[in-house]
Design a protein around this motif. Structure first.
Motif, PDB file in Angstrom:
ATOM      1  N   LYS A   1     116.362 -48.163 -70.453  1.00 26.97           N
ATOM      2  CA  LYS A   1     115.866 -49.765 -69.949  1.00 26.97           C
ATOM      3  C   LYS A   1     114.393 -50.268 -70.737  1.00 26.97           C
ATOM      4  O   LYS A   1     114.258 -51.114 -71.203  1.00 26.97           O
ATOM      5  CB  LYS A   1     115.356 -49.532 -68.425  1.00 26.97           C
ATOM      6  N   HIS A   2     113.872 -48.808 -70.935  1.00 30.33           N
ATOM      7  CA  HIS A   2     112.676 -49.317 -71.641  1.00 30.33           C
ATOM      8  C   HIS A   2     112.564 -48.576 -73.235  1.00 30.33           C
ATOM      9  O   HIS A   2     112.798 -47.448 -73.416  1.00 30.33           O
ATOM     10  CB  HIS A   2     111.255 -48.828 -71.002  1.00 30.33           C
TER      11      HIS A   2
ATOM     12  N   ALA B   1     104.407 -43.396 -63.559  1.00 30.45           N
ATOM     13  CA  ALA B   1     104.744 -44.538 -62.295  1.00 30.45           C
ATOM     14  C   ALA B   1     104.796 -43.510 -60.927  1.00 30.45           C
ATOM     15  O   ALA B   1     104.334 -44.095 -60.133  1.00 30.45           O
ATOM     16  CB  ALA B   1     106.208 -44.873 -62.693  1.00 30.45           C
ATOM     17  N   ALA B   2     105.185 -42.530 -61.032  1.00 32.72           N
ATOM     18  CA  ALA B   2     105.536 -41.587 -59.855  1.00 32.72           C
ATOM     19  C   ALA B   2     104.069 -41.282 -59.345  1.00 32.72           C
ATOM     20  O   ALA B   2     103.988 -41.212 -57.984  1.00 32.72           O
ATOM     21  CB  ALA B   2     106.084 -40.348 -60.376  1.00 32.72           C
ATOM     22  N   ALA B   3     103.135 -40.952 -60.215  1.00 32.22           N
ATOM     23  CA  ALA B   3     101.717 -40.651 -59.408  1.00 32.22           C
ATOM     24  C   ALA B   3     101.052 -41.819 -58.808  1.00 32.22           C
ATOM     25  O   ALA B   3     100.318 -41.787 -57.862  1.00 32.22           O
ATOM     26  CB  ALA B   3     100.742 -40.113 -60.828  1.00 32.22           C
ATOM     27  N   HIS B   4     101.265 -42.994 -59.661  1.00 31.05           N
ATOM     28  CA  HIS B   4     100.742 -44.218 -59.089  1.00 31.05           C
ATOM     29  C   HIS B   4     101.322 -44.868 -57.720  1.00 31.05           C
ATOM     30  O   HIS B   4     100.586 -45.119 -56.763  1.00 31.05           O
ATOM     31  CB  HIS B   4     100.515 -45.402 -60.032  1.00 31.05           C
ATOM     32  N   LEU B   5     102.547 -44.404 -57.694  1.00 29.54           N
ATOM     33  CA  LEU B   5     103.442 -44.886 -56.772  1.00 29.54           C
ATOM     34  C   LEU B   5     102.967 -44.055 -55.391  1.00 29.54           C
ATOM     35  O   LEU B   5     102.731 -44.390 -54.278  1.00 29.54           O
ATOM     36  CB  LEU B   5     104.663 -44.619 -56.853  1.00 29.54           C
ATOM     37  N   LYS B   6     102.787 -42.533 -55.763  1.00 26.83           N
ATOM     38  CA  LYS B   6     102.492 -41.828 -54.511  1.00 26.83           C
ATOM     39  C   LYS B   6     100.883 -41.919 -54.027  1.00 26.83           C
ATOM     40  O   LYS B   6     100.725 -42.250 -52.879  1.00 26.83           O
ATOM     41  CB  LYS B   6     102.306 -40.190 -55.119  1.00 26.83           C
ATOM     42  N   ARG B   7     100.117 -42.118 -54.908  1.00 30.39           N
ATOM     43  CA  ARG B   7      98.761 -42.524 -54.594  1.00 30.39           C
ATOM     44  C   ARG B   7      98.812 -43.851 -53.639  1.00 30.39           C
ATOM     45  O   ARG B   7      98.020 -44.104 -52.708  1.00 30.39           O
ATOM     46  CB  ARG B   7      97.865 -42.854 -55.740  1.00 30.39           C
TER      47      ARG B   7
ATOM     48  N   GLY C   1     109.181 -47.162 -57.595  1.00 34.03           N
ATOM     49  CA  GLY C   1     109.097 -46.813 -58.901  1.00 34.03           C
ATOM     50  C   GLY C   1     109.493 -47.462 -60.062  1.00 34.03           C
ATOM     51  O   GLY C   1     109.037 -47.655 -60.841  1.00 34.03           O
ATOM     52  N   ALA C   2     110.542 -48.078 -59.801  1.00 35.30           N
ATOM     53  CA  ALA C   2     111.113 -49.088 -60.982  1.00 35.30           C
ATOM     54  C   ALA C   2     110.076 -50.278 -61.313  1.00 35.30           C
ATOM     55  O   ALA C   2     109.956 -50.508 -62.503  1.00 35.30           O
ATOM     56  CB  ALA C   2     112.452 -49.678 -60.357  1.00 35.30           C
TER      57      ALA C   2
ATOM     58  N   ILE D   1     104.061 -50.438 -66.066  1.00 34.54           N
ATOM     59  CA  ILE D   1     103.228 -49.786 -66.663  1.00 34.54           C
ATOM     60  C   ILE D   1     103.775 -49.847 -68.159  1.00 34.54           C
ATOM     61  O   ILE D   1     103.053 -49.867 -69.347  1.00 34.54           O
ATOM     62  CB  ILE D   1     103.293 -48.067 -66.520  1.00 34.54           C
ATOM     63  N   HIS D   2     105.108 -50.035 -68.497  1.00 41.00           N
ATOM     64  CA  HIS D   2     105.837 -49.985 -69.873  1.00 41.00           C
ATOM     65  C   HIS D   2     105.166 -51.695 -70.503  1.00 41.00           C
ATOM     66  O   HIS D   2     104.794 -51.536 -71.474  1.00 41.00           O
ATOM     67  CB  HIS D   2     107.422 -50.164 -69.532  1.00 41.00           C
TER      68      HIS D   2
END
Length: 151
Positions: free
Chosen positions: A5-6, A29-35, A46-47, A53-54
């Motif tokens: 995808k990226h 992405a996972a770290a920012h999503l969790k926070r 996440g997507a 981020i990309h």
């Protein structure tokens, strides 16, 4: 081979492997999503964060959004907690130009992301972009610099 995808941004071609980039992108992405979910932002995915981020990475052209410094993309996924504990400040200093992801305005989930050095992100912390600029001005003026704003 599955379609990606990226794609690897042009400025990273031949510098790092696509698998390294994808792993870094997914982890950021996972770290920012969790926070952000802990902060009550439930409409994020996440997507969505991987795409944002990309896009920020592509827009950065490999440079810190705040200082314009060239980032050291070879450092992504290289940080080692055990070595950091042993080396302390000297070890972390070697990662000053490690690319990191920053919420442009941390209090607003839809403000978007930018890419900056770990050192810059540590300095900015949770400040808004404007508050960070104001802090930098105070630091420079206190150190004796005279500043004029360019338009």
């Amino acid at each position: 081979m599955p379609e990606r995808k990226h794609s690897l941004p042009d400025f990273l071609q031949g510098r790092i492997e696509i698998a390294t980039y994808e792993r870094w992108l997914a982890r950021k992405a996972a770290a920012h999503l969790k926070r952000d979910r802990r902060r009550g932002y439930i409409d994020v995915t996440g997507a969505l964060y991987r795409d944002a981020i990309h896009d920020a990475v592509v827009k950065s052209q490999g440079k810190d959004a705040y200082t314009g410094e060239e980032l050291d993309w070879h450092l992504i996924s290289q940080y080692n907690n055990e070595e950091s504990e042993a080396g302390r400040h000297h070890y972390k200093a070697g990662f000053a130009l490690l690319p990191t992801v920053d919420h442009i305005e941390s209090a607003t989930p839809n403000s978007g992301f930018c890419i900056c050095a770990w050192r810059t992100n540590d300095s900015k912390n949770d400040l808004s972009h404007q508050a960070f600029i104001e802090l930098c001005v105070k630091v420079l003026e206190h150190a004796g610099y005279k500043l004029t704003r360019c338009t």
